[in-house]
Every structure is written in structure tokens, then in C-alpha cells.
Design a protein around this motif. Structure first.
Motif, PDB file in Angstrom:
ATOM      1  N   GLU A 268       2.691   4.694   1.839  1.00  0.00           N
ATOM      2  CA  GLU A 268       3.493   4.212   3.145  1.00  0.00           C
ATOM      3  C   GLU A 268       4.306   5.340   3.616  1.00  0.00           C
ATOM      4  OE1 GLU A 268       7.434   1.404   4.673  1.00  0.00           O
ATOM      5  OE2 GLU A 268       6.429   0.855   2.881  1.00  0.00           O
ATOM      6  N   GLU A 269       4.131   5.504   4.873  1.00  0.00           N
ATOM      7  CA  GLU A 269       4.851   6.580   5.905  1.00  0.00           C
ATOM      8  C   GLU A 269       5.463   5.950   6.804  1.00  0.00           C
ATOM      9  OE1 GLU A 269       2.133  10.622   5.046  1.00  0.00           O
ATOM     10  OE2 GLU A 269       1.215   9.386   6.529  1.00  0.00           O
ATOM     11  N   ARG A 270       6.697   6.746   7.101  1.00  0.00           N
ATOM     12  CA  ARG A 270       7.318   6.253   8.333  1.00  0.00           C
ATOM     13  C   ARG A 270       7.763   7.194   9.242  1.00  0.00           C
ATOM     14  NH1 ARG A 270      11.323   1.092   6.828  1.00  0.00           N
ATOM     15  NH2 ARG A 270       9.670  -0.121   5.905  1.00  0.00           N
ATOM     16  N   ARG A 271       7.753   6.955  10.607  1.00  0.00           N
ATOM     17  CA  ARG A 271       8.074   7.807  11.689  1.00  0.00           C
ATOM     18  C   ARG A 271       9.199   7.482  12.295  1.00  0.00           C
ATOM     19  NH1 ARG A 271       3.880   9.937  16.015  1.00  0.00           N
ATOM     20  NH2 ARG A 271       4.929  11.468  17.008  1.00  0.00           N
ATOM     21  N   ALA A 272      10.291   8.601  12.321  1.00  0.00           N
ATOM     22  CA  ALA A 272      11.609   8.271  13.039  1.00  0.00           C
ATOM     23  C   ALA A 272      11.772   9.310  14.005  1.00  0.00           C
ATOM     24  CB  ALA A 272      12.488   8.083  11.687  1.00  0.00           C
ATOM     25  N   SER A 273      12.830   9.072  14.505  1.00  0.00           N
ATOM     26  CA  SER A 273      13.603  10.032  15.327  1.00  0.00           C
ATOM     27  C   SER A 273      14.916  10.061  15.157  1.00  0.00           C
ATOM     28  CB  SER A 273      13.259   9.745  16.926  1.00  0.00           C
ATOM     29  OG  SER A 273      12.087   9.700  17.305  1.00  0.00           O
ATOM     30  N   HIS A 274      15.754  11.233  15.583  1.00  0.00           N
ATOM     31  CA  HIS A 274      17.245  11.325  15.046  1.00  0.00           C
ATOM     32  C   HIS A 274      17.948  12.032  16.234  1.00  0.00           C
ATOM     33  CE1 HIS A 274      17.800  14.995  12.517  1.00  0.00           C
ATOM     34  NE2 HIS A 274      17.140  15.250  13.274  1.00  0.00           N
ATOM     35  N   ILE A 275      19.116  11.703  16.288  1.00  0.00           N
ATOM     36  CA  ILE A 275      19.897  12.653  16.860  1.00  0.00           C
ATOM     37  C   ILE A 275      21.104  13.322  15.519  1.00  0.00           C
ATOM     38  CG2 ILE A 275      21.821  12.699  18.728  1.00  0.00           C
ATOM     39  CD1 ILE A 275      20.434  10.266  20.003  1.00  0.00           C
ATOM     40  N   LEU A 276      21.381  14.341  15.627  1.00  0.00           N
ATOM     41  CA  LEU A 276      22.140  14.940  14.640  1.00  0.00           C
ATOM     42  C   LEU A 276      23.301  15.801  15.306  1.00  0.00           C
ATOM     43  CD1 LEU A 276      22.947  16.248  11.884  1.00  0.00           C
ATOM     44  CD2 LEU A 276      21.687  18.321  12.051  1.00  0.00           C
ATOM     45  N   ILE A 277      24.265  15.448  14.907  1.00  0.00           N
ATOM     46  CA  ILE A 277      25.452  16.009  15.363  1.00  0.00           C
ATOM     47  C   ILE A 277      26.160  16.808  14.030  1.00  0.00           C
ATOM     48  CG2 ILE A 277      27.880  15.763  16.353  1.00  0.00           C
ATOM     49  CD1 ILE A 277      25.828  15.150  18.293  1.00  0.00           C
ATOM     50  N   LYS A 278      26.065  18.079  13.938  1.00  0.00           N
ATOM     51  CA  LYS A 278      26.347  18.919  12.793  1.00  0.00           C
ATOM     52  C   LYS A 278      27.766  18.631  12.187  1.00  0.00           C
ATOM     53  CE  LYS A 278      22.842  22.124  13.215  1.00  0.00           C
ATOM     54  NZ  LYS A 278      22.435  23.700  13.128  1.00  0.00           N
ATOM     55  N   VAL A 371       5.551   2.630  11.467  1.00  0.00           N
ATOM     56  CA  VAL A 371       5.350   2.531   9.899  1.00  0.00           C
ATOM     57  C   VAL A 371       3.641   2.394   9.809  1.00  0.00           C
ATOM     58  CG1 VAL A 371       5.545   0.904   7.803  1.00  0.00           C
ATOM     59  CG2 VAL A 371       7.435   1.140   9.423  1.00  0.00           C
ATOM     60  N   ARG A 372       3.287   3.051   8.623  1.00  0.00           N
ATOM     61  CA  ARG A 372       1.753   2.934   8.296  1.00  0.00           C
ATOM     62  C   ARG A 372       1.579   2.832   6.672  1.00  0.00           C
ATOM     63  NH1 ARG A 372      -0.235   8.918  10.755  1.00  0.00           N
ATOM     64  NH2 ARG A 372       0.501  10.103   9.098  1.00  0.00           N
ATOM     65  N   GLY A 373       0.590   2.702   6.343  1.00  0.00           N
ATOM     66  CA  GLY A 373      -0.062   2.701   5.111  1.00  0.00           C
ATOM     67  C   GLY A 373       0.929   1.707   4.154  1.00  0.00           C
ATOM     68  N   GLY A 374       0.787   1.712   2.685  1.00  0.00           N
ATOM     69  CA  GLY A 374       1.411   0.815   2.085  1.00  0.00           C
ATOM     70  C   GLY A 374       0.446  -0.037   1.290  1.00  0.00           C
ATOM     71  N   GLU A 375      -0.756  -0.227   1.603  1.00  0.00           N
ATOM     72  CA  GLU A 375      -1.431  -1.309   0.972  1.00  0.00           C
ATOM     73  C   GLU A 375      -1.928  -0.686  -0.422  1.00  0.00           C
ATOM     74  OE1 GLU A 375      -2.477   0.518   3.836  1.00  0.00           O
ATOM     75  OE2 GLU A 375      -2.258  -0.795   5.455  1.00  0.00           O
ATOM     76  N   LYS A 376      -2.151  -1.777  -1.162  1.00  0.00           N
ATOM     77  CA  LYS A 376      -2.470  -1.615  -2.438  1.00  0.00           C
ATOM     78  C   LYS A 376      -4.027  -1.981  -2.827  1.00  0.00           C
ATOM     79  CE  LYS A 376       1.697  -0.069  -4.151  1.00  0.00           C
ATOM     80  NZ  LYS A 376       2.402  -0.309  -2.833  1.00  0.00           N
ATOM     81  N   LYS A 377      -4.568  -1.301  -4.062  1.00  0.00           N
ATOM     82  CA  LYS A 377      -5.992  -1.636  -4.244  1.00  0.00           C
ATOM     83  C   LYS A 377      -5.864  -2.496  -5.543  1.00  0.00           C
ATOM     84  CE  LYS A 377      -8.243   2.343  -2.097  1.00  0.00           C
ATOM     85  NZ  LYS A 377      -8.981   3.536  -2.433  1.00  0.00           N
ATOM     86  N   PRO A 378      -6.575  -3.478  -5.854  1.00  0.00           N
ATOM     87  CA  PRO A 378      -6.692  -4.463  -7.057  1.00  0.00           C
ATOM     88  C   PRO A 378      -7.097  -3.486  -8.094  1.00  0.00           C
ATOM     89  CG  PRO A 378      -8.429  -5.157  -5.598  1.00  0.00           C
ATOM     90  CD  PRO A 378      -7.390  -4.087  -4.912  1.00  0.00           C
ATOM     91  N   PHE A 379      -6.761  -3.700  -9.421  1.00  0.00           N
ATOM     92  CA  PHE A 379      -7.356  -3.070 -10.657  1.00  0.00           C
ATOM     93  C   PHE A 379      -8.569  -2.961 -10.587  1.00  0.00           C
ATOM     94  CE2 PHE A 379      -8.585  -3.249 -15.060  1.00  0.00           C
ATOM     95  CZ  PHE A 379      -8.060  -2.081 -15.595  1.00  0.00           C
ATOM     96  N   GLU A 380      -9.392  -4.052 -10.368  1.00  0.00           N
ATOM     97  CA  GLU A 380     -10.880  -4.196 -10.628  1.00  0.00           C
ATOM     98  C   GLU A 380     -11.550  -3.114  -9.679  1.00  0.00           C
ATOM     99  OE1 GLU A 380      -9.176  -6.866 -10.052  1.00  0.00           O
ATOM    100  OE2 GLU A 380      -9.108  -7.736 -11.930  1.00  0.00           O
ATOM    101  N   ALA A 381     -10.707  -2.735  -8.487  1.00  0.00           N
ATOM    102  CA  ALA A 381     -11.486  -1.913  -7.592  1.00  0.00           C
ATOM    103  C   ALA A 381     -11.516  -0.457  -8.008  1.00  0.00           C
ATOM    104  CB  ALA A 381     -10.952  -2.172  -6.154  1.00  0.00           C
ATOM    105  N   VAL A 382     -10.409  -0.169  -8.752  1.00  0.00           N
ATOM    106  CA  VAL A 382     -10.085   1.145  -9.198  1.00  0.00           C
ATOM    107  C   VAL A 382     -10.160   1.351 -10.767  1.00  0.00           C
ATOM    108  CG1 VAL A 382      -8.741   1.688  -7.076  1.00  0.00           C
ATOM    109  CG2 VAL A 382      -7.630   0.850  -9.545  1.00  0.00           C
TER     110      VAL A 382
END
Length: 637
Positions: A268-278, A371-382
Motif C-alpha cells: 500500500e502506498e499513499r499520496r499526500a499534500s501538506h502545508i508546513l509551518i516550521k 491510495v493504491r496497492g495493499g492487495e494480498k496474494k493467497p498462500f497457494e498462489a505464492v
């Protein structure tokens, strides 16, 4: 035709620099070194800080390892020349100079910017696991931990900031690029007359006496010398050899899959934008309060109109790396950002805007944009992949113990490899090797360390096992010489056909040159005599036609003040070519148009400015090399 420009970019830059300004000494940025100690003798200094012999040694090793990883079959002796050693020192001085400049100019990239670069730059893709974590095994193979790697990445980011503004392509006019590229890509109309080696070779039939005389000449005899060689038996102990004998159960596979399920799917990967006040955590309370108040004010604006997030980020965010992009940090995996930021992002829903998130760098307002990804493969497939990894890990654990046994057995029973083979269930292999890795050699047989051991006095004289030699990561090899053949010049009868071929080629080449030079003299005397010449064709550096590099440069370098004119050039195979030049033609605009010419010219200027700036920095920070350059390097242009 634009492909020619891309493929010959280095050629363009080199020639353009010669046209633009005196050449600068080339120094490349080398890898960073964190290992200190050992020999403390100063071999150079920058900004009053010395560079020790020990640091130079580390730089040499890193340089050799880097080149060897790119060219595994390179002769190890080429990496240990005085020129290569001095190049490593020059690179170290360049690095320290840029470090001094970065420190004095306070170029310190934020952790967010460094992390974003790692997760978004394609050149680091090989270091990222499928589950979004850092590949610690690859880093360990380079002697680094993730924290050391990120520190080096941060340093590299800072060093790039030193020269980046100077290397930005300058604005140039149209006349200078046109003049430079017209000279570089000038075209010439030519006619060729070839004096082929085969036409003369067919008429040459040397006698046995001629062959013997040719073979006995010392310079020629050396061409037919057979190199020394050794027939060997050898054993390889590595993880691959141990994998077949490891034991495991189905439960072991299931357990491994459950513990590492995140590896068998799309992370899983996520994309974000932010505003930073140091606001540094150690800053006075009133400064932090003021920063927090400003951040809360911006948060209120964002909540009022979320569509304005990017515009507000551009206007207010104090993260220089993302503000220009509307605060966008692109996609990143779990753990890529600092703990508080990461936890907030992975607790949000797409489109959601966070409350203020406080980190060591200040106050963040975060918007989750994807948000993208995060899918799992079953044991038999791997299952096959899981079994392979379990075998590998079990073999790796077994390797340490087996390596000690291997080393002891080949040493203690040095008259045979069989005891070690039987004990560890390894297969004895055979090969014929020479002192240097042969073309196409791979694996242990391409290891200079193993070949040095094979051709050592003890191995050759007493036919004993070599010591266990490390030829790669988790790989040990021992070899035993069964037959040795010293270098020798074979009897003429054994190489008579090769000797005849060489002599015929030499005599045919002399005849071709003689005939070619006679035709050249006649053509110069009467340029209108085109008998025997091929039809006219256009040649240039972009279109060499059938001319070799040397022939083309001779044609383009010929004095064309009075046309037609002619030149003669030897062919690579020993033949001869006469070239009649009839007219000059301007650059072909299809190869590179005026717009791209301006770009290439500006880039060349920028690189030259960067090198000039680096030279100025070395002067400013008193960079001194206390080791003289080798004669060959010192005389290089």
C-alpha cells in the motif's frame, strides 16, 4: 536523425567545449566515505581539514567496487593503477570541497525532501521492497545500514544544491550555437576508391622459407605464444549449494507466509499534500505558539474551501521541496516519513484533511489525495516463492557453520578436495584457466583472487588445495591444480596456417598501400581524373556512411581551401582508401535544428560553468593535493 544527437551527446559536449573555452580538468564526484582511522598521514586537505591515507584507501576501494559491479570481468590490475588511485583522491577532494561549501552556505535539506527523493526517484527503485520497506540486504552488501544510507542521500542532496544554480543552462543567442554546430556537423561530398586487402592477398603465396623467417622474428613469435594455463579441480560452497539439502515442514512454510504476508502482494502506498509551518521543537515557546497560531489560521482557510489547498500550500508552506508543487509529496510507502506524519497519513481517508500534526520540523496540515496497492496474494498462489525463500534463509543460516568446516577441510587435507566434497555434499568441478579471467568467464572462474591463488607457488609446485577463497558474497571456493602448462611458443608446424594468414595479410597490406599511394599521387596531379572512383556521396559526423572513425576524421580534417582535393587513409583491415573531396556543404538541419542546437550549446556552457565554479571553490577552500599526479595523468589534456 535526432537519435544521432542523443547517442553522441558526449561528443557534442566535448567538441563544443573546445570551441567555447579552454578545457577544464575533469573530476568526477565519488562516493562518500565514513570510515576513518588507520594511517593518519595527510595526503590532501580542504578548508584546513586533512584527508588521511586511510580515507584515501577507503575511497580507492569504493571506486574499485563501483567499477567492478558495473564491469564484473574487468581486469583487477586496471583498478589498481597509479592513475586510478589518484582519480579516487581527486574525487575525495572534490567531495570535501562541496561539503565545505554546503556547510558554509547552510544547505541542509529537510528529512521530508530527502525521503521524497528516495521514494520517487527511479534510480533508487532497486532498493525498495515490494512491501514499501527499504531493502536492508542490498544496503548491507554495500556495508551500509538504512540510517547511514539516508545520511549519505542527505549529503548528496546538499552537495547538489551547491552547484545546481551554476549549472542551470544559461540563456544564449542564436549565432554562437549556429557557428559551433555548423563547424561540428559540416558535410563534405566525396568519392572513394578502395584498395581491398583481399584483392592483393589472393596473389600472394609465401614459401616455407618465408613463413619460417617471419615466424622467427621475435615480435612475430610473441603473437603465437600460448599463455600459461592450469587444469584445475574446484569446489564451490555457497548458499545455492546448501539449499538442496535443507529440511523444513509445511508448517514452516505457513508460518513464514503469515509472518511475511505483506511481501506477497502489492504494498500500500499513499499520496499526500501538506502545508508546513516550521517550528523547531527547541525554539522558544512564544515562537512555537506564533507558528502554531499561523498554522491554525491556514487550517481554518483550508477547511472552509478544501479546493484551495494547493494554492494555499504554494503561498504559505515553508517546505521548499514541495511548496512549488502545491504541497504534493507524491506516493510513498509506510515508514517513509517521520513517525508522526506517517501515522497521521495512514489513519486518514482519501480526501480527508488532518488536524495540525506536530513533528520535529513544525506544524503540518495534511490532505490525503490518493491510495493504491495493499492487495494480498493467497498462500497457494505464492507457495513456490515462499519455499524458495525458506530454503534460502535456512541455507544462509547453515552457511556460517559450513564455511568454517570447508576452510578447515581443504587446509587440513590439502592433497585432495574429496573429503570436503563428501562432508558437505558438494560436487567437484573441473576447468582450464589462465592467470587472467578468460572472455566469457563467469562466477568463481572470473575471480582474480581465485586465479591468483591457483597460480601461486604452493598450488603450482606441490599441487595442494588453495586456501578457501571468498569469490563473492557468501561464496567460498578452493581449487587444486591437476596439470600445469607454462607459457610457450609452439612449433611452427602447429601454427603454420595462422602464420601464413598473418604473413599474407602483412604483405597484402603493403601492396594495397603502395597501390593506393600511387593512385593518390596521380589524383593530386590530375584532380579531374575520376576513373575508378565510386559515385559521389555526402559524409559528416552524423552520417559517416561506410567510413571508419579514423577515415572520417581524416576526411573532415583535410584542407579544403582549394577543391577538389584528395586524401589517403589506411583501412582497419590493412587495406587503403583514397578519398576525393569535391565540395563542402552546410550542416543538415534534420540532424539537429536550430532550437535543439541552442539547447545543446547552453547545456555545454552550463557544464563548463559548473567545472569553473568547482575550480573556484577549490581555490576558496584551499584544496591541496599533497600527492603528485602520475606522469600519464599529469600530461593528459
Amino acid at each position: 536523425m535526432f537519435d544521432f544527437v542523443r547517442q553522441h551527446n558526449r561528443l557534442f559536449q566535448f567538441i563544443l567545449l573546445l570551441l567555447i573555452l579552454p578545457s577544464f580538468a575533469f573530476v568526477g564526484m565519488q562516493g562518500y566515505t565514513s570510515m576513518m582511522g588507520g594511517a593518519n598521514a595527510g595526503v590532501a586537505s580542504v578548508d584546513g581539514r586533512k584527508i588521511t591515507q586511510a580515507e584515501w584507501d577507503v575511497a580507492q576501494r569504493e571506486q574499485a567496487n563501483r567499477i567492478r559491479s558495473q564491469s564484473p570481468n574487468i581486469d583487477a590490475k586496471l583498478l589498481d593503477t597509479p592513475e586510478m588511485k589518484h582519480k579516487a583522491l581527486e574525487g575525495l577532494v572534490t567531495e570535501r570541497t562541496l561539503q565545505a561549501a554546503a556547510d558554509h552556505q547552510h544547505f541542509t535539506p529537510s528529512p521530508e525532501a530527502v525521503n521524497a527523493r528516495f521514494w520517487n526517484d527511479p534510480q533508487f527503485a532497486f532498493l525498495r521492497n515490494p512491501d514499501g520497506t527499504v531493502n536492508k540486504a542490498l544496503l548491507a552488501a554495500q556495508g551500509m545500514t538504512p540510517s547511514v544510507f539516508l545520511e549519505r542521500l542527505r549529503q548528496d542532496y546538499a552537495l547538489r544544491q551547491v552547484t545546481a544554480p551554476v549549472e542551470t543552462a544559461p540563456v544564449v543567442g542564436n549565432s554562437a550555437p549556429k557557428l559551433a554546430f555548423d563547424a561540428l556537423l559540416q558535410q563534405r561530398e566525396v568519392q572513394l576508391q578502395r584498395f581491398e586487402l583481399k584483392d592483393y592477398a589472393a596473389k600472394i603465396n609465401p614459401s616455407d622459407a618465408d613463413l619460417e623467417a617471419f615466424y622467427k622474428e621475435p615480435a612475430n613469435a610473441a603473437k603465437f605464444q600460448l599463455p600459461e594455463s592450469a587444469q584445475i579441480q574446484y569446489l564451490v560452497l555457497d548458499v545455492e549449494a546448501l539449499k538442496k539439502d535443507v529440511k523444513f515442514t509445511e508448517d514452516d512454510l505457513q508460518t513464514y507466509y503469515k509472518e511475511n504476508a505483506s511481501r506477497y502482494g502489492v504494498p500500500e502506498e499513499r499520496r499526500a499534500s501538506h502545508i508546513l509551518i516550521k517550528a523547531d521543537r527547541n525554539a522558544p515557546a512564544d515562537e512555537r505558539a506564533k507558528a502554531k497560531a499561523k498554522a491554525e489560521e491556514i487550517l481554518a482557510q483550508v477547511r472552509k474551501n478544501p479546493a484551495d489547498f494547493a494554492a494555499l500550500a504554494k503561498k504559505n508552506s515553508q517546505d521548499e521541496g514541495s511548496a512549488a508543487n502545491g504541497g504534493d509529496l507524491d506516493f510513498f510507502g509506510r515508514g517513509a516519513m517521520v513517525k508522526e506524519f506517517d501515522a497521521a497519513v495512514y489513519a486518514m481517508k482519501p480526501g480527508e484533511i488532518s488536524n495540525l500534526v506536530e513533528t520535529d520540523f513544525g506544524y503540518h496540515i495534511i490532505q490525503l489525495t490518493g491510495v493504491r496497492g495493499g492487495e494480498k496474494k493467497p498462500f497457494e498462489a505464492v507457495r513456490g516463492e515462499v519455499e524458495s525463500e525458506v530454503r534460502k534463509q535456512l541455507a544462509q543460516r547453515r552457511y556460517a557453520e559450513a564455511a568454517e568446516q570447508f576452510g578447515n577441510l581443504v587446509y587440513e587435507q590439502s592433497d585432495s578436495l574429496q573429503p570436503a566434497a563428501d562432508k558437505l555434499k558438494l560436487q567437484i568441478q573441473t576447468a582450464t584457466v589462465q592467470r587472467q579471467p578468460q572472455a566469457g568467464a563467469a562466477g568463481p572462474l572470473a575471480s582474480p583472487k581465485l586465479l591468483d591463488a591457483v597460480f601461486g607457488a604452493e598450488a603450482l609446485r606441490n599441487k595442494r588445495n588453495t586456501e578457501a577463497v571468498e569469490t563473492g558474497p557468501s561464496q567460498l571456493v578452493s581449487a587444486r591444480v591437476t596439470q600445469y602448462s607454462p607459457a610457450r611458443v609452439p612449433p611452427l608446424a602447429d601454427v603454420k596456417d595462422k602464420v601464413r594468414e598473418q604473413l599474407v595479410k602483412k604483405l597484402a597490406s603493403a601492396e594495397a598501400k603502395k597501390a593506393g599511394e600511387a593512385r593518390l599521387a596521380a589524383l593530386k596531379a590530375n584532380p579531374a581524373d575520376t576513373a575508378g572512383l565510386e559515385p559521389a556521396t555526402i559524409v559528416s559526423r552524423a552520417k559517416p556512411q561506410s567510413l571508419s572513425r579514423g577515415q572520417l576524421e581524416a576526411v573532415l580534417g583535410a584542407d579544403a581551401a582549394k577543391l577538389p582535393t584528395a586524401v589517403g587513409v589506411a583501412a582497419e583491415d590493412g587495406g587503403y582508401v583514397v578519398v576525393r573531396i569535391s565540395q563542402l556543404l552546410p550542416r543538415d538541419a534534420a540532424v539537429i535544428d536550430d532550437k535543439r542546437a541552442v539547447q545543446q550549446y547552453a547545456n555545454a556552457w552550463a557544464r563548463a560553468e559548473g567545472q569553473a565554479y568547482l575550480a573556484a571553490l577549490k581555490s576558496q577552500y584551499k584544496a591541496v593535493l599533497k600527492v603528485a599526479a602520475p606522469a600519464s595523468a599529469a600530461s593528459a589534456p
